[in-house]
Design a protein around this motif. Structure first.
Motif, PDB file in Angstrom:
ATOM      1  N   ARG A 106      -5.957 -31.691 -26.615  1.00  0.00           N
ATOM      2  CA  ARG A 106      -5.664 -32.998 -26.013  1.00  0.00           C
ATOM      3  C   ARG A 106      -6.740 -34.031 -26.322  1.00  0.00           C
ATOM      4  NH1 ARG A 106      -7.048 -29.834 -21.678  1.00  0.00           N
ATOM      5  NH2 ARG A 106      -9.096 -30.308 -20.815  1.00  0.00           N
ATOM      6  N   ASN A 107      -7.954 -33.584 -26.674  1.00  0.00           N
ATOM      7  CA  ASN A 107      -9.042 -34.506 -26.978  1.00  0.00           C
ATOM      8  C   ASN A 107      -9.099 -34.909 -28.445  1.00  0.00           C
ATOM      9  OD1 ASN A 107      -9.802 -34.464 -24.297  1.00  0.00           O
ATOM     10  ND2 ASN A 107     -11.336 -32.875 -24.603  1.00  0.00           N
ATOM     11  N   LEU A 108      -8.283 -34.285 -29.280  1.00  0.00           N
ATOM     12  CA  LEU A 108      -8.221 -34.702 -30.680  1.00  0.00           C
ATOM     13  C   LEU A 108      -7.459 -36.026 -30.737  1.00  0.00           C
ATOM     14  CD1 LEU A 108      -7.398 -31.266 -32.354  1.00  0.00           C
ATOM     15  CD2 LEU A 108      -9.599 -32.471 -32.355  1.00  0.00           C
ATOM     16  N   PRO A 109      -7.765 -36.872 -31.708  1.00  0.00           N
ATOM     17  CA  PRO A 109      -7.086 -38.171 -31.772  1.00  0.00           C
ATOM     18  C   PRO A 109      -5.562 -38.014 -31.894  1.00  0.00           C
ATOM     19  CG  PRO A 109      -8.972 -38.109 -33.262  1.00  0.00           C
ATOM     20  CD  PRO A 109      -8.774 -36.709 -32.758  1.00  0.00           C
ATOM     21  N   ALA A 110      -4.852 -38.586 -30.934  1.00  0.00           N
ATOM     22  CA  ALA A 110      -3.388 -38.454 -30.895  1.00  0.00           C
ATOM     23  C   ALA A 110      -2.743 -38.958 -32.178  1.00  0.00           C
ATOM     24  CB  ALA A 110      -2.831 -39.204 -29.684  1.00  0.00           C
ATOM     25  N   GLN A 111      -3.212 -40.074 -32.673  1.00  0.00           N
ATOM     26  CA  GLN A 111      -2.633 -40.636 -33.896  1.00  0.00           C
ATOM     27  C   GLN A 111      -2.815 -39.683 -35.076  1.00  0.00           C
ATOM     28  OE1 GLN A 111      -2.855 -44.661 -33.945  1.00  0.00           O
ATOM     29  NE2 GLN A 111      -2.151 -44.973 -36.020  1.00  0.00           N
ATOM     30  N   ASP A 112      -3.959 -39.026 -35.147  1.00  0.00           N
ATOM     31  CA  ASP A 112      -4.198 -38.070 -36.238  1.00  0.00           C
ATOM     32  C   ASP A 112      -3.267 -36.871 -36.126  1.00  0.00           C
ATOM     33  OD1 ASP A 112      -6.180 -39.834 -36.927  1.00  0.00           O
ATOM     34  OD2 ASP A 112      -7.842 -38.514 -36.376  1.00  0.00           O
ATOM     35  N   LEU A 113      -3.030 -36.416 -34.889  1.00  0.00           N
ATOM     36  CA  LEU A 113      -2.113 -35.291 -34.677  1.00  0.00           C
ATOM     37  C   LEU A 113      -0.682 -35.698 -35.027  1.00  0.00           C
ATOM     38  CD1 LEU A 113      -3.493 -33.959 -31.275  1.00  0.00           C
ATOM     39  CD2 LEU A 113      -3.540 -32.723 -33.451  1.00  0.00           C
ATOM     40  N   ILE A 114      -0.242 -36.813 -34.488  1.00  0.00           N
ATOM     41  CA  ILE A 114       1.148 -37.239 -34.675  1.00  0.00           C
ATOM     42  C   ILE A 114       1.441 -37.592 -36.127  1.00  0.00           C
ATOM     43  CG2 ILE A 114       2.828 -39.054 -34.084  1.00  0.00           C
ATOM     44  CD1 ILE A 114       1.505 -39.048 -31.263  1.00  0.00           C
ATOM     45  N   GLN A 115       0.492 -38.219 -36.798  1.00  0.00           N
ATOM     46  CA  GLN A 115       0.715 -38.625 -38.184  1.00  0.00           C
ATOM     47  C   GLN A 115       0.262 -37.560 -39.185  1.00  0.00           C
ATOM     48  OE1 GLN A 115      -1.046 -42.509 -38.686  1.00  0.00           O
ATOM     49  NE2 GLN A 115       0.466 -43.469 -37.347  1.00  0.00           N
ATOM     50  N   ALA A 116      -0.086 -36.375 -38.673  1.00  0.00           N
ATOM     51  CA  ALA A 116      -0.493 -35.242 -39.524  1.00  0.00           C
ATOM     52  C   ALA A 116      -1.573 -35.644 -40.525  1.00  0.00           C
ATOM     53  CB  ALA A 116       0.725 -34.640 -40.229  1.00  0.00           C
ATOM     54  N   LYS A 117      -2.644 -36.223 -40.002  1.00  0.00           N
ATOM     55  CA  LYS A 117      -3.766 -36.633 -40.851  1.00  0.00           C
ATOM     56  C   LYS A 117      -4.691 -35.429 -41.075  1.00  0.00           C
ATOM     57  CE  LYS A 117      -3.748 -41.518 -39.777  1.00  0.00           C
ATOM     58  NZ  LYS A 117      -4.542 -42.664 -39.334  1.00  0.00           N
ATOM     59  N   PHE A 118      -4.364 -34.660 -42.083  1.00  0.00           N
ATOM     60  CA  PHE A 118      -5.129 -33.460 -42.400  1.00  0.00           C
ATOM     61  C   PHE A 118      -6.589 -33.780 -42.721  1.00  0.00           C
ATOM     62  CE2 PHE A 118      -0.778 -32.221 -43.123  1.00  0.00           C
ATOM     63  CZ  PHE A 118      -0.729 -30.918 -42.689  1.00  0.00           C
ATOM     64  N   ASP A 119      -6.847 -35.001 -43.218  1.00  0.00           N
ATOM     65  CA  ASP A 119      -8.200 -35.378 -43.617  1.00  0.00           C
ATOM     66  C   ASP A 119      -8.980 -36.100 -42.510  1.00  0.00           C
ATOM     67  OD1 ASP A 119      -6.662 -37.676 -43.666  1.00  0.00           O
ATOM     68  OD2 ASP A 119      -7.436 -38.393 -45.595  1.00  0.00           O
ATOM     69  N   SER A 120      -8.403 -36.181 -41.312  1.00  0.00           N
ATOM     70  CA  SER A 120      -9.093 -36.787 -40.180  1.00  0.00           C
ATOM     71  C   SER A 120     -10.394 -36.043 -39.909  1.00  0.00           C
ATOM     72  CB  SER A 120      -8.189 -36.721 -38.942  1.00  0.00           C
ATOM     73  OG  SER A 120      -8.942 -36.748 -37.757  1.00  0.00           O
ATOM     74  N   GLU A 121     -11.448 -36.790 -39.669  1.00  0.00           N
ATOM     75  CA  GLU A 121     -12.757 -36.178 -39.414  1.00  0.00           C
ATOM     76  C   GLU A 121     -12.702 -35.187 -38.245  1.00  0.00           C
ATOM     77  OE1 GLU A 121     -17.233 -37.551 -38.046  1.00  0.00           O
ATOM     78  OE2 GLU A 121     -15.967 -39.007 -39.105  1.00  0.00           O
ATOM     79  N   GLU A 122     -12.027 -35.567 -37.160  1.00  0.00           N
ATOM     80  CA  GLU A 122     -11.936 -34.695 -35.980  1.00  0.00           C
ATOM     81  C   GLU A 122     -11.086 -33.451 -36.254  1.00  0.00           C
ATOM     82  OE1 GLU A 122     -13.687 -34.971 -33.080  1.00  0.00           O
ATOM     83  OE2 GLU A 122     -14.698 -36.545 -34.209  1.00  0.00           O
ATOM     84  N   ILE A 123     -10.012 -33.601 -36.992  1.00  0.00           N
ATOM     85  CA  ILE A 123      -9.162 -32.457 -37.344  1.00  0.00           C
ATOM     86  C   ILE A 123      -9.926 -31.518 -38.270  1.00  0.00           C
ATOM     87  CG2 ILE A 123      -7.022 -31.728 -38.479  1.00  0.00           C
ATOM     88  CD1 ILE A 123      -6.580 -33.215 -35.768  1.00  0.00           C
ATOM     89  N   VAL A 124     -10.628 -32.075 -39.241  1.00  0.00           N
ATOM     90  CA  VAL A 124     -11.419 -31.256 -40.166  1.00  0.00           C
ATOM     91  C   VAL A 124     -12.487 -30.473 -39.398  1.00  0.00           C
ATOM     92  CG1 VAL A 124     -13.070 -31.356 -42.098  1.00  0.00           C
ATOM     93  CG2 VAL A 124     -10.938 -32.673 -42.203  1.00  0.00           C
TER      94      VAL A 124
END
Length: 182
Positions: A41-59
C-alpha cells in the motif's frame, strides 16, 4: 541484505493484519532475524496501476525480494481472494522472481470458508512466478485478532500457535550461517 522479506498486501494501514505482521516479526526477532518488509500500500499507486517496472520504488521492492531466500506473503481475504493491490505488485515481479525461494503464505479472513483461497487463488499465482517451494500456509480468522488502542493488536492463542508453528517450520529451512548473518 535480509534473508527474509515480508510482503504485506493489505490496502489499509489500520488492519488486523498488522497484528499478524507484528507477531511474525516478533517471532523472527527471537532468533535475531530482522526481515525486510514491503507494505504494498505504500508503493506509489500510479506506478502500480500503470505497471511502471522501472519505477525506483518498485525496483527497490523487487530487489528486496530478489535478495531474499524466504518470502512471507500476508494478505487479507476479500471476496474469497487475496487483495488486488497484492496482485498488482506481484504482476510487477520478474517472470521467475520467486524461483528458488521458500514461500510462506499467511491469510486472514472472516470465515474458514475462505481457507482454500491460499491453495486455489494465491498458490497458482506464486507458481506462475517460479515458486516451487510453497509451504502449507496459515489462515487466521479476523475475529481471532483483537484491535487495541494505538494500532496495536492481540492475537488469540489458537491463531498465535498456528503462526508460531508455521514460522518455526520456516526458520528450520534457514542454515545456521544464514541466521548468523543477521
Amino acid at each position: 541484505m535480509s534473508n527474509i522479506t515480508i510482503i504485506s498486501g493489505s490496502p489499509s494501514d489500520q488492519t488486523r493484519l498488522n497484528g499478524v505482521l507484528a507477531e511474525v516479526v516478533r517471532h523472527l526477532e527471537k532468533v535475531n532475524i530482522s526481515p525486510e518488509i514491503i507494505h504494498v500500500r505504500n508503493l506509489p499507486a500510479q506506478d502500480l496501476i500503470q505497471a511502471k517496472f522501472d519505477s525506483e520504488e518498485i525496483v527497490k521492492a523487487n530487489k528486496k525480494v530478489e535478495d531474499s531466500s524466504i518470502i512471507i506473503i500476508l494478505t487479507p481475504v476479500y471476496k474469497a481472494c487475496f487483495t488486488g493491490v497484492l496482485k498488482t505488485y506481484l504482476d510487477l515481479l520478474p517472470q521467475n522472481g520467486l524461483e528458488g525461494k521458500t514461500i510462506l503464505p499467511i491469510a486472514m479472513g472472516g470465515t474458514f470458508g475462505h481457507l482454500l483461497m491460499i491453495d486455489y487463488a494465491l498458490k497458482p499465482v506464486l507458481s506462475a512466478l517460479g515458486a516451487t517451494h510453497i509451504l502449507k500456509g496459515t489462515y487466521i480468522l479476523d475475529n481471532q485478532i483483537k484491535k487495541l488502542e494505538n494500532n496495536q493488536y492481540e492475537i488469540d492463542e489458537a491463531a498465535k500457535n498456528r503462526l508460531e508453528t508455521s514460522v518455526d517450520f520456516l526458520k528450520k529451512s534457514l542454515s545456521p550461517e544464514k541466521v548468523l548473518e543477521h
